[in-house]
Design a protein around this motif. Structure first.
Motif, PDB file in Angstrom:
ATOM      1  N   PHE A  29      -1.897  13.857  -0.674  1.00 11.52           N
ATOM      2  CA  PHE A  29      -2.580  12.711  -1.267  1.00 11.52           C
ATOM      3  C   PHE A  29      -4.095  12.706  -1.050  1.00 11.52           C
ATOM      4  N   TRP A  30      -4.541  12.941   0.166  1.00 11.72           N
ATOM      5  CA  TRP A  30      -5.979  12.885   0.435  1.00 11.72           C
ATOM      6  C   TRP A  30      -6.708  14.023  -0.268  1.00 11.72           C
ATOM      7  N   ASP A  31      -6.190  15.233  -0.125  1.00  6.00           N
ATOM      8  CA  ASP A  31      -6.888  16.393  -0.675  1.00  6.00           C
ATOM      9  C   ASP A  31      -7.039  16.346  -2.191  1.00  6.00           C
ATOM     10  N   SER A  32      -6.143  15.644  -2.865  1.00  6.28           N
ATOM     11  CA  SER A  32      -6.226  15.580  -4.331  1.00  6.28           C
ATOM     12  C   SER A  32      -6.976  14.343  -4.826  1.00  6.28           C
ATOM     13  N   ALA A  33      -7.435  13.483  -3.928  1.00  8.98           N
ATOM     14  CA  ALA A  33      -8.138  12.261  -4.320  1.00  8.98           C
ATOM     15  C   ALA A  33      -9.596  12.561  -4.660  1.00  8.98           C
ATOM     16  N   SER A  34     -10.153  11.737  -5.526  1.00  6.18           N
ATOM     17  CA  SER A  34     -11.559  11.888  -5.897  1.00  6.18           C
ATOM     18  C   SER A  34     -12.457  11.457  -4.738  1.00  6.18           C
ATOM     19  N   PRO A  35     -13.695  11.928  -4.725  1.00  5.13           N
ATOM     20  CA  PRO A  35     -14.620  11.505  -3.667  1.00  5.13           C
ATOM     21  C   PRO A  35     -14.801   9.981  -3.606  1.00  5.13           C
ATOM     22  N   ALA A  94       0.825  -1.191   0.000  1.00  2.00           N
ATOM     23  CA  ALA A  94       0.000   0.000   0.000  1.00  2.00           C
ATOM     24  C   ALA A  94       0.870   1.257   0.000  1.00  2.00           C
ATOM     25  N   ALA A  95       1.964   1.241   0.747  1.00  2.00           N
ATOM     26  CA  ALA A  95       2.825   2.424   0.814  1.00  2.00           C
ATOM     27  C   ALA A  95       3.491   2.714  -0.527  1.00  2.00           C
ATOM     28  N   ALA A  96       3.632   1.694  -1.359  1.00  2.00           N
ATOM     29  CA  ALA A  96       4.227   1.889  -2.682  1.00  2.00           C
ATOM     30  C   ALA A  96       3.255   2.563  -3.649  1.00  2.00           C
ATOM     31  N   ARG A  97       1.969   2.648  -3.275  1.00  2.00           N
ATOM     32  CA  ARG A  97       0.947   3.261  -4.134  1.00  2.00           C
ATOM     33  C   ARG A  97       0.163   4.326  -3.362  1.00  2.00           C
ATOM     34  N   PRO A  98       0.841   5.401  -2.975  1.00  2.00           N
ATOM     35  CA  PRO A  98       0.188   6.403  -2.121  1.00  2.00           C
ATOM     36  C   PRO A  98      -0.978   7.132  -2.787  1.00  2.00           C
ATOM     37  N   ARG A  99      -1.022   7.164  -4.099  1.00  4.50           N
ATOM     38  CA  ARG A  99      -2.151   7.827  -4.777  1.00  4.50           C
ATOM     39  C   ARG A  99      -3.391   6.943  -4.792  1.00  4.50           C
ATOM     40  N   PHE A 107      -3.854   4.383  -2.109  1.00  4.01           N
ATOM     41  CA  PHE A 107      -4.161   4.158  -0.693  1.00  4.01           C
ATOM     42  C   PHE A 107      -3.962   5.452   0.085  1.00  4.01           C
ATOM     43  N   VAL A 108      -4.846   6.408  -0.165  1.00  5.51           N
ATOM     44  CA  VAL A 108      -4.701   7.751   0.398  1.00  5.51           C
ATOM     45  C   VAL A 108      -5.058   7.814   1.885  1.00  5.51           C
ATOM     46  N   PHE A 109      -5.543   6.701   2.450  1.00  6.65           N
ATOM     47  CA  PHE A 109      -5.850   6.678   3.878  1.00  6.65           C
ATOM     48  C   PHE A 109      -4.591   6.546   4.730  1.00  6.65           C
ATOM     49  N   LEU A 110      -3.485   6.101   4.147  1.00  4.12           N
ATOM     50  CA  LEU A 110      -2.291   5.802   4.938  1.00  4.12           C
ATOM     51  C   LEU A 110      -1.776   6.976   5.775  1.00  4.12           C
ATOM     52  N   PRO A 111      -1.699   8.195   5.237  1.00  5.11           N
ATOM     53  CA  PRO A 111      -1.257   9.294   6.119  1.00  5.11           C
ATOM     54  C   PRO A 111      -2.186   9.507   7.312  1.00  5.11           C
ATOM     55  N   TRP A 112      -3.503   9.299   7.117  1.00  2.00           N
ATOM     56  CA  TRP A 112      -4.433   9.404   8.243  1.00  2.00           C
ATOM     57  C   TRP A 112      -4.145   8.311   9.270  1.00  2.00           C
ATOM     58  N   PHE A 113      -3.897   7.105   8.794  1.00  2.00           N
ATOM     59  CA  PHE A 113      -3.609   5.986   9.693  1.00  2.00           C
ATOM     60  C   PHE A 113      -2.295   6.234  10.440  1.00  2.00           C
TER      61      PHE A 113
END
Length: 109
Positions: free
Chosen positions: A65-71, A1-6, A8-14
């Protein structure tokens, strides 16, 4: 998941959740005198100081990552995050129960 941050955008929150918990328990450890060994206390203090820096990095990663992700991607990641929180922060299970049993046997207080 860490290799695909775009994806798995939840990772920084976790990560932020884990950093905040580490800071909380680190403060409790120091406040309660969790250890009388000076080297261990010094290590705990340094670790707590480092965690504060990690929190600011987590916030930057959320913005990236989160702010630029789609809904839709955010909703999918929110479901993953809910599962992860349930797996790691609810009642202990499997190996966690064995670890707690061993710990309680050694440290009944």
């Amino acid at each position: 998941a860490a290799a695909r941050p775009r994806l798995f955008v939840f990772l920084p929150w976790f990560m932020l959740l884990m950093e905040e918990r580490a800071m909380y328990y680190g403060r409790l450890f120091l406040d309660e005198g969790g250890c009388s060994h000076a080297e261990s206390l010094a290590f705990a203090r340094r670790h707590l100081e480092e965690e504060a820096g990690h929190v600011s990095l987590d916030v930057r990663l959320i913005r990236e990552f989160w702010d630029s992700a789609s809904p839709a991607l955010r909703r999918w990641n929110a479901r993953i995050m809910a599962w992860m929180v349930g797996e790691f922060f609810r009642h202990p299970k499997r190996a966690g129960r064995r670890v707690l049993k061993c710990w309680l046997e050694r440290c009944p207080q």
